[in-house]
Design a protein around this motif. Structure first.
Motif, short mmCIF file in Angstrom:
data_model
loop_
_atom_site.label_atom_id
_atom_site.label_comp_id
_atom_site.label_asym_id
_atom_site.label_seq_id
_atom_site.Cartn_x
_atom_site.Cartn_y
_atom_site.Cartn_z
N ALA A 98 0.83 -1.20 0.00
CA ALA A 98 0.00 0.00 0.00
C ALA A 98 0.87 1.25 0.00
CB ALA A 98 -0.93 0.01 1.21
N TYR A 99 1.96 1.21 0.77
CA TYR A 99 2.87 2.34 0.79
C TYR A 99 3.40 2.65 -0.61
CZ TYR A 99 6.83 5.32 1.72
OH TYR A 99 7.71 6.37 1.68
N ASN A 124 0.84 4.30 -2.80
CA ASN A 124 0.62 5.68 -2.39
C ASN A 124 1.80 6.56 -2.76
OD1 ASN A 124 -0.91 7.67 -1.21
ND2 ASN A 124 -0.17 7.28 0.85
N ILE A 129 -4.97 -0.67 -7.62
CA ILE A 129 -4.95 0.39 -6.61
C ILE A 129 -6.14 0.32 -5.67
CG2 ILE A 129 -6.06 2.04 -8.16
CD1 ILE A 129 -4.42 4.25 -6.84
N ASP A 130 -7.29 -0.18 -6.15
CA ASP A 130 -8.45 -0.21 -5.25
C ASP A 130 -8.19 -1.14 -4.07
OD1 ASP A 130 -8.51 -2.04 -7.37
OD2 ASP A 130 -10.58 -2.55 -6.96
N ALA A 166 -5.17 -1.78 -2.90
CA ALA A 166 -4.15 -1.10 -2.09
C ALA A 166 -4.78 -0.03 -1.22
CB ALA A 166 -3.09 -0.48 -3.00
N MET A 167 -5.80 0.64 -1.75
CA MET A 167 -6.48 1.70 -1.01
C MET A 167 -7.17 1.13 0.23
SD MET A 167 -8.91 4.55 -2.78
CE MET A 167 -9.35 6.11 -2.00
N ILE A 168 -7.73 -0.07 0.07
CA ILE A 168 -8.39 -0.71 1.21
C ILE A 168 -7.37 -1.04 2.30
CG2 ILE A 168 -9.60 -2.81 1.93
CD1 ILE A 168 -10.93 -2.75 -0.88
N LEU A 190 -4.50 0.47 2.77
CA LEU A 190 -4.07 1.74 3.36
C LEU A 190 -5.04 2.18 4.44
CD1 LEU A 190 -1.82 3.99 2.70
CD2 LEU A 190 -3.70 5.23 1.66
N ASP A 191 -6.31 2.04 4.14
CA ASP A 191 -7.36 2.40 5.08
C ASP A 191 -7.28 1.52 6.34
OD1 ASP A 191 -9.50 4.26 5.18
OD2 ASP A 191 -10.90 2.59 5.11
N HIS A 210 -4.34 2.53 8.54
CA HIS A 210 -4.63 3.72 9.32
C HIS A 210 -5.50 3.39 10.51
CE1 HIS A 210 -2.85 6.88 7.00
NE2 HIS A 210 -3.37 6.41 5.89
N GLU A 211 -6.51 2.56 10.25
CA GLU A 211 -7.41 2.15 11.32
C GLU A 211 -6.61 1.49 12.44
OE1 GLU A 211 -11.13 1.25 10.53
OE2 GLU A 211 -11.51 0.34 12.48
N ASP A 232 -3.42 1.85 13.13
CA ASP A 232 -2.60 2.84 13.82
C ASP A 232 -3.39 3.59 14.87
OD1 ASP A 232 -0.21 2.43 12.65
OD2 ASP A 232 -0.18 4.26 11.45
N ILE A 233 -4.54 4.09 14.45
CA ILE A 233 -5.33 4.95 15.32
C ILE A 233 -5.88 4.15 16.50
CG2 ILE A 233 -7.70 4.83 14.39
CD1 ILE A 233 -7.58 7.84 14.02
N ASN A 278 -13.34 5.30 -2.03
CA ASN A 278 -13.03 4.17 -1.17
C ASN A 278 -14.23 3.23 -1.02
OD1 ASN A 278 -11.32 2.71 0.47
ND2 ASN A 278 -11.78 3.87 2.31
N ILE A 306 -8.34 7.98 -9.07
CA ILE A 306 -8.20 7.37 -7.75
C ILE A 306 -6.90 7.75 -7.06
CG2 ILE A 306 -7.27 5.24 -8.70
CD1 ILE A 306 -8.66 3.71 -6.45
N MET A 363 -6.71 8.92 -3.29
CA MET A 363 -5.92 8.19 -2.30
C MET A 363 -5.09 9.17 -1.47
SD MET A 363 -3.69 4.83 -3.19
CE MET A 363 -3.08 3.67 -1.96
N LEU A 383 -7.42 10.79 0.98
CA LEU A 383 -7.74 9.84 2.05
C LEU A 383 -6.63 9.82 3.08
CD1 LEU A 383 -9.99 7.56 2.54
CD2 LEU A 383 -8.23 5.98 1.84
N HIS A 412 -6.79 11.03 7.06
CA HIS A 412 -6.36 10.20 8.17
C HIS A 412 -5.36 10.94 9.04
CE1 HIS A 412 -8.32 6.46 7.43
NE2 HIS A 412 -7.97 6.48 6.16
N ILE A 451 -5.76 11.77 13.04
CA ILE A 451 -4.85 11.27 14.06
C ILE A 451 -4.18 12.43 14.78
CG2 ILE A 451 -2.65 10.98 12.84
CD1 ILE A 451 -2.71 8.05 13.69
N THR A 460 -11.93 6.84 20.52
CA THR A 460 -11.26 6.53 19.26
C THR A 460 -12.16 5.68 18.37
OG1 THR A 460 -9.17 6.62 20.41
CG2 THR A 460 -9.17 5.58 18.27
N ARG A 494 -13.50 7.19 14.78
CA ARG A 494 -13.20 6.42 13.58
C ARG A 494 -14.49 5.97 12.89
NH1 ARG A 494 -9.93 5.32 9.37
NH2 ARG A 494 -10.55 3.31 8.62
#
Lengths: 461, 461
Positions: free
Chosen positions: A234-235, A238, A260-261, A263-265, A267-268, A271-272, A274-275, B238, B260, B264, B267, B271, B275, B348, B352
């Motif tokens: 994903a990185y 991006n 990419i779609d 990868a976008m998931i 990435l999401d 983030h989730e 992490d938070i 997304n 996209i 991205m 998005l 995020h 955060i 959190t 989210r």
């Protein structure tokens, strides 16, 4: 056909999210009145992702009634959009025929995503429904490690020998039986099946038939090893603005493609994670039961209890001082709280910068130094403020000096620990988001109480 | 050409991120020794995004030397990848000729992104360098509100009348002079330029020449109003797995397209904002100066100071009790700390879930109830634990009962306030991530101290 439907969709867009409160009410009214026709009319314009959201937002009772009334057809995409926490439950509600039809529609990567977390029994049942070739593809994907590129990729690829021309590939595609639903590049491969370049469909369409494909490969070309961690995939998408990228096995042979779609998931999800980890919340969703949620959260609360007791032990060392001057007990949480807040600020910046690879070996000392200096400046600002408050509140300058000094010390430590602890965790190979909040506030609690009470004991009593 | 280069790229991929410590050392060595040839050799395989990272990780002095040595050419994409905090600085380091060439290479959406935050003088200078038609396009985009779809879209679109066939569009593209660099769909439009459907390039290539385009439009078709907030645009990409989507003006006419990769990026920024706001860190990056960073962080620390003083005022009401029983001062931070942690967990999850639109009007009471119940269960678990600790530590059961009762009260309140405050903020149209952490921990501090000290004063003294 599409005209009418799209007009409706466009109207819905104007007020944003189609699954608004009114729409949900109408759907639940249809369920309550057993009105299948109305239910179908309401559900028809919804995207599978919206239907999945609807099921997630309903409680288990409504969910069962809704699926039962909805009846004889169930879009496979709804299943792959569903949150894992209720996926098994929903699959259990479908009849075998409906389920079989639903999974047969899906691309191999979606089936993998669907079954990888299911229990063996449900997994086997679903694989049974697939055609032999699809089942083989899914089973092969499942042999790759969890969270690897191999699980994420789809095996349906469109490739061409590197010596082909535009005309060759157009003729090939015209005659191809079974092209993937979504693809954006033709992957050029050498005779050993190693990918050597990507050609966008747009360029092919704009070119003359006799142009060799290898003259029009894209400048940015990124190949992904099949065992790479999905977060790194994903990185790369991006960072390099990739649309699709070929996936290769250990011998460098093309085995699939990631778009990419997907990868976008990821990435999401990253983030989730992490938070949630920063807040000490385990994995889990909004649909988990009370018991499951409680279980997820107890571990970090337990760690926090230990660290809070540690801070209390520091206070206990100064019982005599507090007994002499109760104002110390009143003021001490302020120093600790400010330190905790400042540390969380530094921590969050550091965790985020580590995740985006902006904080590296080459600038770590500069960043640490910056955090310490920011702590010093903010420490002085709030030391002066709080010193004045202390003087006014308790009528004498001495308590003001002590709280001011403790504030500076704690905010400097907060900057250093807040940025430093995640960096150390990262070096040790631990996710820096995981529980670093608790460790960092332990440091500021202990230092805050010790500095304030210690200085008070030394100079005031 | 590409063969050689891609082989190198592939090798780099194997050990992950190309901008590793060794590569940075070699580049800085080249700068130190004024070795332009070596610098070019090291930089050549790097993607513009990596070069931007390199510049961000360097300090201002190294950055100036590096750009100066790198010399007569500068890829425009590096500028659009650069963090805003150093973009003006880097632009200032380039000669007008190099800068002019750099910006002329960029698509209109990238130029907009590049200039929108620059000072008027720098902005005008860059617009001067563009060709007339490009400048007009950029200026028109800048008339749309900041953070709107209009700023995000590119104006270069490939569209076709809805009555065209596959053959028509292929002939059109063969003869088109200036197709966008990246595009994935042909947008069908009616005579009033309203978009009516998307056709993927893959399907066009696989079809016979006489097939009408409107027979092969994609099932999912999402039209974006030009004034829509970019966060909602990213959400739609997304949620519906869009690759590109047409953008329309108030009359519903096609004015651009969003792809996209841009969604991205948004998005990712959303995020980051979430955060950072949760931690009370203002906007800002790793490259901001100490003073700028201090300024960003002071406001929430100031709010925190006020709320900490509020909590202290609660403690002050019980000075007499603390003077009688100093153990209260030792134990009271534990209750507050556990409440703060539990509240942050609930908070959190709620923030989210609001961001992903999983927490809506239809399930808000269920979620709130769940958080309260989780608070109750975890409260009981840690009440028992802490009650036992209290008994052992201080030798009598009474203090154990009091701390246990206060723990249950505070963790229930934590669940309710942690989930409730962000929901209320969201209803009021305020970003629920913004400072809700401070408000929520204020509640748990005040309730924690009040419950513990109040119960102690009532039952122990």
């Amino acid at each position: 056909m599409a005209e009418q439907e799209q007009e409706t969709e466009h109207e819905r867009d104007e007020d944003g999210y189609p699954l608004n409160k009114q729409a949900v009410s109408r759907i639940m009214y249809a369920v309550d009145t057993d009105d299948r026709e109305m239910l179908w009319a309401e559900m028809e314009p919804l995207h599978p992702a919206d239907i999945a959201d609807l099921l997630e937002q309903s409680n288990a009772y409504d969910r069962r009634r809704l699926i039962k009334l909805y009846g004889g057809e169930f879009d496979g995409d709804i299943l792959s959009e569903l949150d894992e926490s209720i996926r098994e439950e929903v699959i259990g509600l479908l009849t075998p025929e409906v389920l079989a039809e639903a999974v047969r529609e899906l691309d191999s990567d979606d089936v993998v995503d669907l079954v990888e977390d299911l229990e063996d029994k449900q997994q086997d049942a679903i694989l049974e429904y697939l055609e032999d070739s699809d089942r083989l593809a899914v089973q092969q994907s499942l042999t790759y490690p969890e969270y690897s590129a191999g699980r994420l990729m789809q095996r349906e690829v469109v490739m061409a020998p590197e010596h082909w021309t535009v005309g060759d590939v157009i003729d090939f595609m015209r005659n191809a039986e079974d092209l993937p639903e979504q693809f954006y590049h033709i992957i050029l491969v050498d005779p050993r099946l190693h990918p050597v370049g990507n050609v966008t469909l747009g360029r092919i369409m704009a070119a003359r038939r006799d142009v060799p494909l290898k003259d029009m490969v894209e400048e940015t070309f990124h190949v992904i090893p099949v065992t790479q961690y999905e977060g790194d995939v994903a990185y790369a998408f991006n960072q390099y603005h990739l649309i699709s990228a070929p996936v290769v096995d250990e011998e460098g042979r093309l085995v699939g493609v990631i778009t990419i779609d997907d990868a976008m998931i990821v990435l999401d999800e990253e983030h989730e994670e992490d938070i949630m980890r920063l807040a000490g919340v385990g994995e889990g969703g909004l649909n988990d039961s009370v018991i499951a949620t409680s279980k997820q959260r107890v571990p970090w609360l337990a760690v926090n209890l230990l660290t809070a007791i540690l801070a209390s032990l520091v206070i206990a060392q100064f019982e005599a001082a507090i007994a002499q001057l109760v104002a110390l007990a009143v003021l001490m949480p302020i120093v600790a709280s400010m330190g905790g807040n400042a540390a969380t600020q530094s921590l969050t910046v550091a965790v985020r910068a580590l995740a985006t690879k902006d904080l590296t070996g080459s600038n770590v000392w500069r960043v640490l130094m910056r955090e310490v200096l920011v702590g010093l400046i903010n420490g002085v600002i709030f030391a002066v403020t709080m010193g004045i408050v202390g003087v006014i509140w308790f009528g004498g300058p001495e308590l003001g000096y002590v709280i001011a000094a403790a504030m500076v010390i704690n905010l400097v430590v907060a900057g250093f620990a807040g940025a430093g602890i995640p960096v150390v965790m990262d070096r040790l190979g631990v996710d820096p988001a995981l529980g670093s909040g608790t460790f960092v506030t332990t440091v500021t609690d202990v230092v805050g109480f010790f500095a304030f009470l210690g200085l008070a004991a030394a100079f005031l009593l």
